[in-house]
Enzyme design. Structure first.
Site, PDB file in Angstrom:
ATOM      1  N   TYR A 281      -8.623  14.199  -6.930  1.00 41.33           N
ATOM      2  CA  TYR A 281      -7.802  13.729  -7.811  1.00 41.33           C
ATOM      3  C   TYR A 281      -6.937  14.734  -8.821  1.00 41.33           C
ATOM      4  O   TYR A 281      -5.660  14.942  -8.951  1.00 41.33           O
ATOM      5  CB  TYR A 281      -8.649  12.974  -8.909  1.00 41.33           C
TER       6      TYR A 281
ATOM      7  N   ASP B 212       0.669  -1.267  -0.132  1.00 44.16           N
ATOM      8  CA  ASP B 212       0.038   0.139  -0.062  1.00 44.16           C
ATOM      9  C   ASP B 212       0.728   1.127  -0.060  1.00 44.16           C
ATOM     10  O   ASP B 212       1.675   1.537   1.118  1.00 44.16           O
ATOM     11  CB  ASP B 212      -1.062   0.111   1.123  1.00 44.16           C
ATOM     12  N   VAL B 213       0.908   2.050  -1.143  1.00 43.07           N
ATOM     13  CA  VAL B 213       1.826   3.131  -1.297  1.00 43.07           C
ATOM     14  C   VAL B 213       1.593   4.111  -0.301  1.00 43.07           C
ATOM     15  O   VAL B 213       2.629   5.010  -0.130  1.00 43.07           O
ATOM     16  CB  VAL B 213       1.975   3.722  -2.628  1.00 43.07           C
TER      17      VAL B 213
ATOM     18  N   LYS C 202      -2.829  15.198  -8.868  1.00 41.51           N
ATOM     19  CA  LYS C 202      -2.023  15.263 -10.176  1.00 41.51           C
ATOM     20  C   LYS C 202      -1.232  16.571 -10.250  1.00 41.51           C
ATOM     21  O   LYS C 202      -0.157  16.559 -10.673  1.00 41.51           O
ATOM     22  CB  LYS C 202      -2.958  14.870 -11.164  1.00 41.51           C
TER      23      LYS C 202
END
Length: 323
Positions: free
Chosen positions: A154, A62-63, A158
């Protein structure tokens, strides 16, 4: 850098771009360490990578957890002796109006997409700097330059991934670590399970907004950056047009993007139940590269959408010149 015999770590490898990248590297003869939360998907991917001609190791990770990412780097180096390339491709999302996104979901998107890249970059750079060479690839998105409605966390994430790449390149230059390269990839809409896996509170299904490009196209771009590193690469002609439009006509681009997302990124009917998607628990199954968004009309749709964007830009340029 030679891709053949390189040691490559790929996060987010259970599906989509990460899985496509792992297979592309394996097909070129690289040793690939694949990481994601789904052990069964990673086991299947290892078999596919070995069948493609590469060596592979699966490390469930799990990053969002720095300790797990550090363990991923350690196991990769122990198994293959070094790390040459690290690809941060893990990402999750949520579709909902800003004020209706549960705060736990909002934080989770930022933890995976932003802190996941931070954890990966810190783990990778320890090895790359010690070796004096290597490539770190962060997968951002066209949304990291042209944000859209209903996916605020999101888009924020990014933008942050893109900023991280700029900052790291500057620090490495100042440290005279010129053999270590940091590259950012900005894909347009890609045919992956990402949209089906996203959390969604809009009561409308998330749909891949055309034109849709293949994940293999992004994978080839990532492998290309290992051979010839570049600061940033946009994947998909429409993505390049959007970035150009946003640069010269930001206000109009915002309006057009809002309209297009509401019209074609979400289904027209209220036909979806609220879902946390894969934010807090991984999706079931053995993983897949594609999301099934390519229909028989994909080429025509792509051409029409690209042409419309180009014509819009040209019309705006003419109108501006007449002022």
């Amino acid at each position: 850098m030679r891709v053949r015999d390189a040691v490559v770590v790929v996060t987010g490898a259970s599906s989509g771009i990460g899985r496509a990248a792992a297979l592309e590297f394996a097909g070129k003869g690289a040793s690939v360490v694949v990481a994601a939360r789904r052990p069964e998907a990673l086991r299947e991917l290892v078999r596919e990578c070995e069948a493609a001609g590469g060596r592979a190791l699966a490390v469930p990770t799990d990053v969002a957890d720095a300790h797990q990412v550090n363990n991923l780097a350690r196991l990769a180096a122990e198994r293959f002796g070094r790390i040459d390339v690290w690809v941060n491709a893990a990402a999750v999302s949520v579709f909902a109006p800003f004020e209706e996104i549960p705060l736990d979901d909002f934080r989770r998107v930022l933890d995976v997409n932003v802190m996941g890249c931070v954890h990966g970059a810190r783990a990778a750079l320890r090895y790359l700097r010690d070796q004096g060479r290597g490539v770190l690839v962060n997968v951002s998105s066209v949304v990291g330059a042209v944000p859209q409605p209903y996916t605020a966390p999101y888009g924020m994430s990014k933008f942050a991934v893109r900023a991280l790449g700029v900052s790291l390149r500057q620090e490495l230059r100042l440290a005279k670590a010129r053999g270590v390269r940091v590259c950012t990839v900005l894909p347009a809409t890609i045919d992956t399970p990402f949209f089906a896996h996203a959390a969604n509170y809009t009561e409308r299904r998330a749909v891949a907004m055309p034109p849709v490009y293949s994940p293999e196209r992004v994978a080839r771009a990532i492998v290309g950056l290992v051979r010839v590193p570049r600061r940033e690469v946009v994947v998909g002609p429409v993505g390049r047009v959007l970035l150009l439009q946003a640069k010269f006509w930001p206000g109009l681009t915002e309006k057009l993007t809002a309209f297009q997302v509401d019209r074609s990124h979400l289904s027209r009917q209220q036909d979806a139940d609220p879902t946390h998607g894969n934010l807090h628990e991984p999706a079931p199954g053995t993983g897949e590269v594609h999301g099934g968004w390519h229909g028989g009309r994909r080429t025509a749709v792509r051409r029409v959408a690209t042409g419309a964007l180009v014509l819009t830009g040209a019309a705006l340029a003419v109108a501006r010149g007449r002022r």
